[in-house]
Design an enzyme around this catalytic site. Structure first.
Site, PDB file in Angstrom:
ATOM      1  N   HIS A   1      50.023  42.594  46.263  1.00 14.55           N
ATOM      2  CA  HIS A   1      48.888  42.667  45.320  1.00 14.55           C
ATOM      3  C   HIS A   1      47.855  41.590  45.691  1.00 14.55           C
ATOM      4  O   HIS A   1      47.616  40.633  44.942  1.00 14.55           O
ATOM      5  CB  HIS A   1      49.430  42.429  43.910  1.00 14.55           C
ATOM      6  CG  HIS A   1      48.494  42.773  42.798  1.00 14.55           C
ATOM      7  ND1 HIS A   1      47.208  42.296  42.728  1.00 14.55           N
ATOM      8  CD2 HIS A   1      48.672  43.532  41.697  1.00 14.55           C
ATOM      9  CE1 HIS A   1      46.641  42.757  41.629  1.00 14.55           C
ATOM     10  NE2 HIS A   1      47.507  43.508  40.983  1.00 14.55           N
TER      11      HIS A   1
ATOM     12  N   GLU B   1      45.443  46.381  47.906  1.00 16.07           N
ATOM     13  CA  GLU B   1      46.895  46.228  47.840  1.00 16.07           C
ATOM     14  C   GLU B   1      47.589  47.285  48.686  1.00 16.07           C
ATOM     15  O   GLU B   1      47.472  48.480  48.420  1.00 16.07           O
ATOM     16  CB  GLU B   1      47.332  46.357  46.373  1.00 16.07           C
ATOM     17  CG  GLU B   1      46.512  45.453  45.443  1.00 16.07           C
ATOM     18  CD  GLU B   1      46.685  45.786  43.956  1.00 16.07           C
ATOM     19  OE1 GLU B   1      47.776  46.226  43.571  1.00 16.07           O
ATOM     20  OE2 GLU B   1      45.727  45.601  43.194  1.00 16.07           O
TER      21      GLU B   1
ATOM     22  N   ARG C   1      48.146  33.725  38.884  1.00 17.61           N
ATOM     23  CA  ARG C   1      47.001  34.648  38.929  1.00 17.61           C
ATOM     24  C   ARG C   1      46.194  34.378  40.200  1.00 17.61           C
ATOM     25  O   ARG C   1      45.414  33.431  40.268  1.00 17.61           O
ATOM     26  CB  ARG C   1      46.145  34.448  37.679  1.00 17.61           C
ATOM     27  CG  ARG C   1      44.919  35.309  37.633  1.00 17.61           C
ATOM     28  CD  ARG C   1      45.217  36.790  37.541  1.00 17.61           C
ATOM     29  NE  ARG C   1      45.677  37.204  36.211  1.00 17.61           N
ATOM     30  CZ  ARG C   1      46.211  38.398  35.958  1.00 17.61           C
ATOM     31  NH1 ARG C   1      46.367  39.285  36.943  1.00 17.61           N
ATOM     32  NH2 ARG C   1      46.619  38.699  34.746  1.00 17.61           N
TER      33      ARG C   1
ATOM     34  N   ARG D   1      58.013  39.033  40.913  1.00 19.06           N
ATOM     35  CA  ARG D   1      56.957  38.004  40.948  1.00 19.06           C
ATOM     36  C   ARG D   1      57.252  36.838  40.001  1.00 19.06           C
ATOM     37  O   ARG D   1      56.594  35.808  40.071  1.00 19.06           O
ATOM     38  CB  ARG D   1      55.574  38.613  40.697  1.00 19.06           C
ATOM     39  CG  ARG D   1      55.382  39.277  39.354  1.00 19.06           C
ATOM     40  CD  ARG D   1      53.971  39.843  39.219  1.00 19.06           C
ATOM     41  NE  ARG D   1      53.777  40.526  37.944  1.00 19.06           N
ATOM     42  CZ  ARG D   1      52.610  40.846  37.445  1.00 19.06           C
ATOM     43  NH1 ARG D   1      51.501  40.554  38.099  1.00 19.06           N
ATOM     44  NH2 ARG D   1      52.512  41.472  36.293  1.00 19.06           N
TER      45      ARG D   1
ATOM     46  N   GLN E   1      55.525  45.144  33.786  1.00 20.71           N
ATOM     47  CA  GLN E   1      54.464  45.633  34.689  1.00 20.71           C
ATOM     48  C   GLN E   1      54.639  44.985  36.069  1.00 20.71           C
ATOM     49  O   GLN E   1      54.847  43.776  36.172  1.00 20.71           O
ATOM     50  CB  GLN E   1      53.094  45.277  34.087  1.00 20.71           C
ATOM     51  CG  GLN E   1      51.965  45.198  35.078  1.00 20.71           C
ATOM     52  CD  GLN E   1      50.719  45.979  34.672  1.00 20.71           C
ATOM     53  OE1 GLN E   1      50.802  47.142  34.263  1.00 20.71           O
ATOM     54  NE2 GLN E   1      49.568  45.342  34.775  1.00 20.71           N
TER      55      GLN E   1
HETATM   56  O1  LIG Z   1      47.720  41.584  35.035  1.00 18.58           O
HETATM   57  P1  LIG Z   1      48.637  42.114  36.102  1.00 18.58           P
HETATM   58  O2  LIG Z   1      49.948  42.596  35.538  1.00 18.58           O
HETATM   59  O3  LIG Z   1      48.829  41.119  37.197  1.00 18.58           O
HETATM   60  O4  LIG Z   1      47.932  43.391  36.731  1.00 18.58           O
HETATM   61  C1  LIG Z   1      46.674  43.337  37.293  1.00 18.58           C
HETATM   62  C2  LIG Z   1      46.237  44.698  37.851  1.00 18.58           C
HETATM   63  O5  LIG Z   1      47.098  45.085  38.874  1.00 18.58           O
HETATM   64  C3  LIG Z   1      46.804  46.320  39.569  1.00 18.58           C
HETATM   65  O6  LIG Z   1      45.824  46.196  40.508  1.00 18.58           O
HETATM   66  C4  LIG Z   1      46.591  47.477  38.645  1.00 18.58           C
HETATM   67  O7  LIG Z   1      46.060  48.600  39.320  1.00 18.58           O
HETATM   68  C5  LIG Z   1      45.710  47.097  37.473  1.00 18.58           C
HETATM   69  O8  LIG Z   1      45.712  48.161  36.535  1.00 18.58           O
HETATM   70  C6  LIG Z   1      46.205  45.812  36.814  1.00 18.58           C
HETATM   71  O9  LIG Z   1      45.374  45.474  35.737  1.00 18.58           O
END
Ligand SMILES: O=P(O)(O)OC[C@H]1O[C@H](O)[C@H](O)[C@@H](O)[C@@H]1O
EC number: 5.1.3.15
Length: 270
Positions: free
Chosen positions: A143, A243, A49, A73, A68
């Site tokens: 990111h 990002e 993080r 990663r 996601q």
């Molecule tokens: O918690 P993660 O999967 O790392 O994502 C963290 C964040 O990433 C991006 O910036 C998205 O736009 C967010 O919607 C998301 O919450």
């Protein structure tokens, strides 16, 4: 977790093999550039993080077959080479290829190369090659979590007049001045080909990207920050994510044998 530590006369950096994930970068005369959560537990199989997670081959969660932000990663990259080009510049190259695990999620042969140039400027190149016999599509992002003095002190410049998708209410809006953050923000700006400038009290960061036209600006604010993994409820004050990405309609299709490069550089001044 295994990582590489780089030090030269201009800068120092730490990059984990999981995700080719840079989580510290500091030049000789400036404070740390990247925010890293004090609650990051550095566990394998869980993205760090903070720093710069690489979202690949997907940005976001629109693809229900994919975790996601994709699988890179959390994948272990191969460290290919470290080159000390001169006393002020070190290049570090990582590579990821398809594996049994990746083919279960995304059934393609690929080669992903990530090159970091560590000097008073941080530069990163992400090169994707399609090694398969069928075409594939990617979205992707650096990111980047920038460490800031306080969220109330910053402004993000050069995005005025740009359209963005506000993912909090799914509406397309137009930016009409510099961005300041006083609530949760999760936006995808489109058609961005110029540099972006992050201004904080005691430094200005210039963000130059190539190979992309989308930029995500994200801060979770209080409630979301408290509910997210690896983040304290106060964390939202300490960072902003800007990002450089190929996201939403700005995706890339690669035919067999083709490759594409996404690049970013971060330079700092007082
Ligand atoms: O918690 P993660 O999967 O790392 O994502 C963290 C964040 O990433 C991006 O910036 C998205 O736009 C967010 O919607 C998301 O919450």
């Amino acid at each position: 977790m295994e990582y590489v530590e780089i030090k030269n006369s201009s800068a120092s950096a730490k990059i984990a093999l999981q995700g080719a994930h840079i989580f510290e970068f500091k030049t000789r005369d400036k404070d740390e550039l990247l925010w890293l959560s004090g609650e990051s537990d550095f566990l394998l199989g869980k993205a760090i993080r903070g720093g710069i997670p690489l979202c690949w081959p997907r940005f976001g969660n629109l693809d229900k077959n994919m975790p996601q932000h994709g699988f890179a990663r959390e994948a272990i990259f191969e460290l290919v080479d470290i080159k000390e080009l001169n006393e002020n510049l070190t290049e570090v190259l990582f590579k990821l290829k398809e594996s049994k695990e990746s083919r279960k999620i995304w059934d393609y042969k690929f080669e992903l190369e990530v090159k970091f140039s560590i000097s008073d400027i941080l530069e990163i190149e992400l090169k994707t090659r399609n090694c398969d016999s069928k075409e594939f599509m990617i979205t992707q992002a650096f990111h980047t979590y920038f460490k800031i003095s306080n969220i109330s002190n910053i402004s993000i410049n050069n995005l005025d007049k740009k359209y963005y998708l506000d993912t909090l209410d799914d509406k397309v809006k137009v930016q009409n001045r510099e961005i300041t953050i006083e609530q949760e923000v999760d936006r995808v700006y489109q058609g961005v080909e110029n540099d972006i400038v992050l201004k904080d009290l005691d430094r200005t960061i210039n963000i130059k990207s190539s190979g992309s036209k989308s930029v995500i600006v994200w801060n979770p604010w209080i409630e979301k920050s408290a509910s997210m993994s690896g983040m304290s409820s106060e964390a939202y004050k300490e960072f902003v994510c800007i990002e450089s990405a190929n996201a939403f309609e700005d995706f890339v299709t690669l035919l067999p044998g083709e490759s594409t490069e996404l690049k970013v550089s971060y330079s700092q001044e007082d």
